[in-house]
Motif scaffolding. Structure first.
Motif, short mmCIF file in Angstrom:
data_model
loop_
_atom_site.label_atom_id
_atom_site.label_comp_id
_atom_site.label_asym_id
_atom_site.label_seq_id
_atom_site.Cartn_x
_atom_site.Cartn_y
_atom_site.Cartn_z
N ALA A 1 0.86 -1.12 -0.26
CA ALA A 1 0.00 -0.18 -0.09
C ALA A 1 0.78 1.13 0.17
O ALA A 1 0.74 2.12 -0.52
N PHE A 2 2.05 1.17 1.16
CA PHE A 2 2.81 2.03 1.08
C PHE A 2 3.36 2.93 -0.33
O PHE A 2 3.67 3.84 -0.61
N LEU A 3 4.08 1.36 -0.69
CA LEU A 3 4.66 1.31 -2.28
C LEU A 3 3.61 2.11 -3.49
O LEU A 3 4.21 3.06 -3.72
N ALA A 4 2.60 1.87 -3.51
CA ALA A 4 1.73 2.37 -4.82
C ALA A 4 1.76 4.13 -3.83
O ALA A 4 1.52 4.68 -4.81
N ALA A 5 1.27 4.21 -2.58
CA ALA A 5 1.56 5.90 -2.54
C ALA A 5 2.41 6.81 -3.70
O ALA A 5 2.16 7.30 -3.35
N LEU A 6 3.44 5.81 -2.63
CA LEU A 6 4.90 6.95 -3.08
C LEU A 6 4.83 7.16 -4.71
O LEU A 6 5.00 7.86 -5.64
N LEU A 7 4.28 5.86 -5.45
CA LEU A 7 4.71 5.97 -6.91
C LEU A 7 2.91 7.06 -7.52
O LEU A 7 3.07 7.87 -8.22
N LEU A 8 1.90 7.26 -6.39
CA LEU A 8 0.93 8.18 -7.18
C LEU A 8 1.47 9.52 -6.35
O LEU A 8 1.14 9.99 -6.91
N PHE A 9 2.39 9.88 -6.01
CA PHE A 9 2.82 11.20 -5.30
C PHE A 9 3.92 11.56 -5.90
O PHE A 9 3.69 12.75 -6.57
N VAL A 10 3.69 10.73 -7.22
CA VAL A 10 5.17 11.82 -8.71
C VAL A 10 3.70 11.98 -9.46
O VAL A 10 4.68 13.68 -9.59
N PRO A 11 2.60 11.96 -10.17
CA PRO A 11 2.12 12.85 -10.81
C PRO A 11 1.72 13.59 -9.95
O PRO A 11 1.21 15.04 -10.19
N VAL A 12 1.59 13.66 -8.47
CA VAL A 12 1.16 14.76 -6.89
C VAL A 12 2.44 16.00 -7.60
O VAL A 12 1.78 16.94 -7.46
N LEU A 13 3.40 15.47 -7.78
CA LEU A 13 4.35 16.32 -7.87
C LEU A 13 4.49 17.30 -8.62
O LEU A 13 4.48 18.23 -8.76
N LEU A 14 4.82 16.45 -9.84
CA LEU A 14 4.46 17.20 -11.30
C LEU A 14 3.01 17.96 -11.38
O LEU A 14 3.57 18.78 -11.72
N GLU A 15 2.42 17.72 -11.17
CA GLU A 15 1.02 18.48 -10.76
C GLU A 15 1.39 19.97 -10.18
O GLU A 15 1.35 20.79 -10.74
N LEU A 16 1.82 19.20 -8.91
CA LEU A 16 2.22 20.69 -8.59
C LEU A 16 3.20 21.71 -8.45
O LEU A 16 2.77 23.33 -8.59
N ARG A 17 3.89 20.82 -9.52
CA ARG A 17 5.03 22.17 -9.77
C ARG A 17 4.42 22.46 -10.81
O ARG A 17 4.59 24.04 -11.46
N ARG A 18 3.18 22.18 -12.15
CA ARG A 18 2.74 22.62 -13.03
C ARG A 18 1.86 24.04 -12.41
O ARG A 18 2.10 25.23 -13.23
N LEU A 19 1.39 24.01 -11.62
CA LEU A 19 0.50 24.77 -10.74
C LEU A 19 1.51 25.66 -10.32
O LEU A 19 1.19 27.16 -10.34
N ALA A 20 2.43 25.81 -9.90
CA ALA A 20 3.09 26.41 -9.94
C ALA A 20 4.08 27.16 -10.84
O ALA A 20 5.00 27.75 -10.89
N GLY A 21 3.46 26.81 -11.98
CA GLY A 21 4.14 28.04 -13.31
C GLY A 21 5.06 27.15 -14.01
O GLY A 21 5.92 28.00 -14.81
N ARG A 22 5.37 25.73 -13.35
CA ARG A 22 7.08 25.03 -14.24
C ARG A 22 8.14 25.78 -14.14
O ARG A 22 8.88 25.34 -14.79
N GLY A 23 8.43 27.23 -13.19
CA GLY A 23 10.09 28.05 -13.50
C GLY A 23 11.14 26.83 -12.54
O GLY A 23 10.82 26.01 -12.04
#
Length: 205
Positions: A57-79
Motif C-alpha cells: 500500500a505504501f509503495l503504491a502511495a509513493l508511486l502516486l506522489f510522482v504525478p502529485v509532485l509533477l502537477e504541483l510543479r505545473r500549478l506553480a508555473g514550471r519555473g
C-alpha cells in the motif's frame, strides 16, 4: 455525437487521473499505517501478510506522489524554483521506493523476525545506504510537498488551511513511523479532492 470527444475528453480523463492520485496517495498512507499497527499487535513486525499488505500500500502511495509532485510543479508555473523543488521531492520518492522495496524483499525471504533483523543489518551496513535510503532521502519527499504547497498558498492557488495541513503532516512525520496515522490524515486534508481547492489560474498569475 458525444458532447465530450477528442482532445477535450482526453484532457478531462487526464485531469481525473491526477485528482485520483491526490486523493489515493494519502489514503494509501493510512492503509499502511493501519496494517503496521495490526502487524505490531503481537509485539513484533513482520514477516507476514500484514507486513506485505502494508508495504505494498505504501509503495503504491509513493508511486502516486510522482504525478502529485509533477502537477504541483505545473500549478506553480514550471519555473526553476518549482522544478528544483519537484525534483527534490521526486528524489525523496525514489529513495522511499527503494526502502519499501527492500522491506518487501526482506519480508518475503525471511523466515521470522530475527532473520529479518539480520538481513536489514546487512543492507544498512552498506556504505551510504543508511543515510541515503533510510535517514535523509525519504525526508526529501515531504520537503518537496511542503515547499510546493507553501508556494501555492502564498500565490493563493490553494487555501492556506491546505498548506497548513501539509506542513503539519511533515512536522508530525518527524515523530517517527508510529505517527503515520496522523500524517496520512493530515495529508488527506491537504491533498485530497484538489479540484475543490486548487486554482490553476491563481498559480499562473
Amino acid at each position: 455525437m458525444s458532447a465530450m470527444s477528442g482532445p477535450t475528453a482526453a484532457a478531462r480523463i487526464h485531469g481525473m487521473d491526477k485528482a485520483v492520485a491526490f486523493t489515493a496517495a494519502p489514503l494509501l498512507v493510512i492503509v499502511y499505517a493501519s496494517a503496521r499497527f495490526l502487524d505490531g499487535l503481537d509485539g513484533e513486525r513482520g514477516p507476514g501478510p500484514a507486513w506485505t499488505t502494508g508495504h505494498l500500500a505504501f509503495l503504491a502511495a509513493l508511486l502516486l506522489f510522482v504525478p502529485v509532485l509533477l502537477e504541483l510543479r505545473r500549478l506553480a508555473g514550471r519555473g526553476p524554483f518549482a522544478t528544483v523543488t519537484a525534483v527534490v521531492g521526486l528524489v525523496g520518492a525514489v529513495c522511499s521506493v527503494v526502502q519499501i522495496s527492500v522491506d518487501l524483499v526482506v519480508g518475503a525471504l525471511a523466515a521470522d523476525h530475527e532473520a529479518m533483523r539480520g538481513m536489514f543489518a546487512g543492507v544498512r551496513s552498506v556504505p551510504g545506504v543508511d543515510v541515503v535510503v533510510y535517514l535523509v532521502g525519504p525526508v526529501l519527499l515531504y520537503l518537496g510537498l511542503l515547499v510546493l504547497y507553501c508556494h501555492l498558498a502564498v500565490v493563493r492557488a490553494v487555501p492556506v488551511w491546505r498548506a497548513v495541513a501539509v506542513v503539519l503532516a511533515v512536522l508530525v512525520s518527524l515523530l517517527g513511523l508510529d505517527a503515520l496515522p496522523a500524517v496520512g490524515l493530515l495529508l488527506y486534508a491537504g491533498l485530497a479532492h484538489p479540484r475543490r481547492g486548487i486554482s490553476p489560474a491563481a498559480a499562473r498569475g
